[in-house]
Scaffold this motif. Structure first.
Motif, PDB file in Angstrom:
ATOM      1  N   ILE A 107       0.836  -1.197   0.000  1.00  0.00           N
ATOM      2  CA  ILE A 107       0.000   0.000   0.000  1.00  0.00           C
ATOM      3  C   ILE A 107       0.872   1.249   0.000  1.00  0.00           C
ATOM      4  N   GLU A 108       1.921   1.256   0.828  1.00  0.00           N
ATOM      5  CA  GLU A 108       2.807   2.422   0.879  1.00  0.00           C
ATOM      6  C   GLU A 108       3.437   2.708  -0.478  1.00  0.00           C
ATOM      7  N   GLN A 109       3.725   1.675  -1.222  1.00  0.00           N
ATOM      8  CA  GLN A 109       4.361   1.837  -2.525  1.00  0.00           C
ATOM      9  C   GLN A 109       3.371   2.200  -3.623  1.00  0.00           C
ATOM     10  N   ASN A 110       2.098   1.815  -3.463  1.00  0.00           N
ATOM     11  CA  ASN A 110       1.174   1.877  -4.597  1.00  0.00           C
ATOM     12  C   ASN A 110      -0.143   2.594  -4.346  1.00  0.00           C
ATOM     13  N   TYR A 111      -0.362   3.197  -3.155  1.00  0.00           N
ATOM     14  CA  TYR A 111      -1.692   3.749  -2.861  1.00  0.00           C
ATOM     15  C   TYR A 111      -2.099   4.846  -3.828  1.00  0.00           C
ATOM     16  N   HIS A 112      -1.119   5.494  -4.445  1.00  0.00           N
ATOM     17  CA  HIS A 112      -1.451   6.587  -5.365  1.00  0.00           C
ATOM     18  C   HIS A 112      -1.850   6.087  -6.745  1.00  0.00           C
ATOM     19  N   THR A 113      -1.733   4.786  -6.987  1.00  0.00           N
ATOM     20  CA  THR A 113      -2.142   4.256  -8.298  1.00  0.00           C
ATOM     21  C   THR A 113      -3.087   3.062  -8.200  1.00  0.00           C
ATOM     22  N   LEU A 114      -2.955   2.258  -7.158  1.00  0.00           N
ATOM     23  CA  LEU A 114      -3.789   1.051  -7.025  1.00  0.00           C
ATOM     24  C   LEU A 114      -4.799   1.263  -5.899  1.00  0.00           C
ATOM     25  N   THR A 145     -11.053  -3.191   6.786  1.00  0.00           N
ATOM     26  CA  THR A 145     -11.060  -3.880   5.500  1.00  0.00           C
ATOM     27  C   THR A 145      -9.909  -3.364   4.649  1.00  0.00           C
ATOM     28  N   PRO A 146      -9.459  -4.147   3.651  1.00  0.00           N
ATOM     29  CA  PRO A 146      -8.425  -3.629   2.740  1.00  0.00           C
ATOM     30  C   PRO A 146      -8.851  -2.335   2.056  1.00  0.00           C
ATOM     31  N   THR A 147     -10.108  -2.235   1.683  1.00  0.00           N
ATOM     32  CA  THR A 147     -10.590  -1.007   1.047  1.00  0.00           C
ATOM     33  C   THR A 147     -10.364   0.194   1.949  1.00  0.00           C
ATOM     34  N   ASP A 148     -10.662   0.052   3.236  1.00  0.00           N
ATOM     35  CA  ASP A 148     -10.502   1.182   4.147  1.00  0.00           C
ATOM     36  C   ASP A 148      -9.047   1.470   4.469  1.00  0.00           C
ATOM     37  N   LEU A 149      -8.191   0.445   4.459  1.00  0.00           N
ATOM     38  CA  LEU A 149      -6.757   0.707   4.618  1.00  0.00           C
ATOM     39  C   LEU A 149      -6.242   1.569   3.467  1.00  0.00           C
ATOM     40  N   ILE A 150      -6.619   1.193   2.256  1.00  0.00           N
ATOM     41  CA  ILE A 150      -6.188   1.940   1.076  1.00  0.00           C
ATOM     42  C   ILE A 150      -6.749   3.359   1.114  1.00  0.00           C
ATOM     43  N   ARG A 151      -8.038   3.461   1.411  1.00  0.00           N
ATOM     44  CA  ARG A 151      -8.688   4.779   1.441  1.00  0.00           C
ATOM     45  C   ARG A 151      -8.083   5.674   2.518  1.00  0.00           C
ATOM     46  N   SER A 152      -7.789   5.101   3.688  1.00  0.00           N
ATOM     47  CA  SER A 152      -7.202   5.899   4.763  1.00  0.00           C
ATOM     48  C   SER A 152      -5.850   6.447   4.357  1.00  0.00           C
ATOM     49  N   ARG A 153      -5.061   5.624   3.675  1.00  0.00           N
ATOM     50  CA  ARG A 153      -3.728   6.100   3.249  1.00  0.00           C
ATOM     51  C   ARG A 153      -3.853   7.197   2.193  1.00  0.00           C
ATOM     52  N   LEU A 197      -6.300   9.312   1.979  1.00  0.00           N
ATOM     53  CA  LEU A 197      -6.785  10.520   2.641  1.00  0.00           C
ATOM     54  C   LEU A 197      -5.694  11.211   3.453  1.00  0.00           C
ATOM     55  N   ILE A 198      -4.793  10.443   4.052  1.00  0.00           N
ATOM     56  CA  ILE A 198      -3.671  11.062   4.758  1.00  0.00           C
ATOM     57  C   ILE A 198      -2.858  11.900   3.787  1.00  0.00           C
ATOM     58  N   HIS A 199      -2.593  11.347   2.623  1.00  0.00           N
ATOM     59  CA  HIS A 199      -1.844  12.085   1.599  1.00  0.00           C
ATOM     60  C   HIS A 199      -2.633  13.313   1.135  1.00  0.00           C
ATOM     61  N   ALA A 200      -3.915  13.117   0.866  1.00  0.00           N
ATOM     62  CA  ALA A 200      -4.735  14.229   0.370  1.00  0.00           C
ATOM     63  C   ALA A 200      -4.796  15.363   1.379  1.00  0.00           C
ATOM     64  N   LYS A 201      -5.006  15.047   2.656  1.00  0.00           N
ATOM     65  CA  LYS A 201      -5.079  16.096   3.674  1.00  0.00           C
ATOM     66  C   LYS A 201      -3.764  16.853   3.771  1.00  0.00           C
ATOM     67  N   TRP A 202      -2.658  16.119   3.710  1.00  0.00           N
ATOM     68  CA  TRP A 202      -1.361  16.778   3.794  1.00  0.00           C
ATOM     69  C   TRP A 202      -1.189  17.766   2.641  1.00  0.00           C
TER      70      TRP A 202
END
Length: 312
Positions: A192-199, A227-235, A237-242
């Protein structure tokens, strides 16, 4: 008696709001949703037990637990028996967790860790220590003697340091804040850390982990309460808020760098998660922070290394 409330309760110094506040709360044995707020919130559960949801993630709590919530988060309590809690809430104007993490990993450990659990379970001595710290904060807040703000800040920092130490001591060598009893979780975190911005699809990650989406979902739910969906979404959103807080990038650009071709879809996702549009979030927080947030420029939303370190 606490009543069901899904309204917003936003700190705004222009309207006389206080950057830190302390309260006692009783929650009857029925579902309760605190108002969404732009404060960081720390709940000390003195008595009672049950379940709570932080966004879509579900956890249990009981006496002696410390619960940690981030600004704009949707929170829901479903107690088994009535709950009595002490609540400390503070805005970034009082203590900016994003900069404090260098001293005490509270960003990415207590707060803003999409892969961890926002609960610290304390023994009796730790509970007494935390209660005393909250009492000191309340006393300084009420009496307002010389340098009371600095005294409150010092007590709050000690509280967060104590909670960080407790959580770190129980997390083991594999990384603070995360239950890595199943090896797939560490691999998923890294992917997720490597790919949240594309996957954005759990199926993409399940394929790379050589398992079915159903199996991955079961593992994440059993160990992390989400859920995996919420893990991805949370990551995401952290980026988006920043980016919205600390850069002047247009919303369209933030959306695009996170892999969303449709800016409106990104905006709907953001509003569902925070209760506000990306534009409101940026303009309101910049106004209440007096523009100080714009001095922290970054190309990538950081999660401190301690929260995403490779397994050891």
């Amino acid at each position: 008696m606490a009543k069901n409330n899904v309204s917003h309760d936003l700190f705004d110094p222009r309207k006389g709001g206080q950057a830190i506040r302390i309260s006692s709360m009783r929650i009857d044995a029925k579902p309760f949703e605190p108002a969404r707020t732009n404060y960081f919130s720390v709940y000390l559960i003195e008595s009672g037990s049950g379940m709570f949801w932080a966004d879509a993630s579900q956890f249990t709590f009981g006496p002696g637990a410390l619960l940690f919530f981030i600004p704009y988060q949707h929170i829901r309590f479903v107690p088994d028996i009535p709950v009595q809690a002490e609540v400390v809430q503070f805005h970034a104007n009082f203590l900016c967790v994003e900069t404090f993490h260098a001293e005490v990993g509270c960003s990415g450990l207590l707060f803003n860790d999409p892969y961890g659990i926002p609960v610290v379970v304390m023994d009796e001595q730790s509970k007494s220590d935390v209660k005393n710290l909250i009492d000191h904060i309340r006393k300084e807040h009420e009496e307002r003697e010389l340098a009371y703000g600095e005294a409150m800040l010092a007590h709050l920092k000690v509280l967060l340091i104590l909670a960080t130490r407790l959580k770190s001591s129980r997390a083991g060598a594999c990384g603070p804040g995360m239950d890595l009893r199943h090896p797939v979780l560490g691999q998923l975190r890294d992917l997720i850390e490597q790919n949240y911005h594309t996957l954005h699809s759990p199926a993409d990650y399940a394929e790379r982990l050589h398992m079915t989406p159903k199996t991955l979902g079961r593992i994440v739910r059993e160990h992390l309460g989400t859920t995996p969906t919420d893990l991805i979404r949370s990551r995401i959103l952290i980026h988006a808020k920043w980016q919205l807080l600390h850069t002047l990038k247009p919303v369209k650009e933030v959306s695009r760098e996170l892999g969303f071709g449709d800016e409106l879809y990104f905006s709907r996702l953001f509003k569902k998660a925070t209760g506000h549009s990306p534009t409101f979030f940026r303009e309101f927080e910049t106004a209440v922070r007096g523009g100080s947030n714009l001095s922290m420029l970054s190309d990538r939303a950081p999660i401190p290394r301690s929260a995403v370190a490779s397994d050891t």
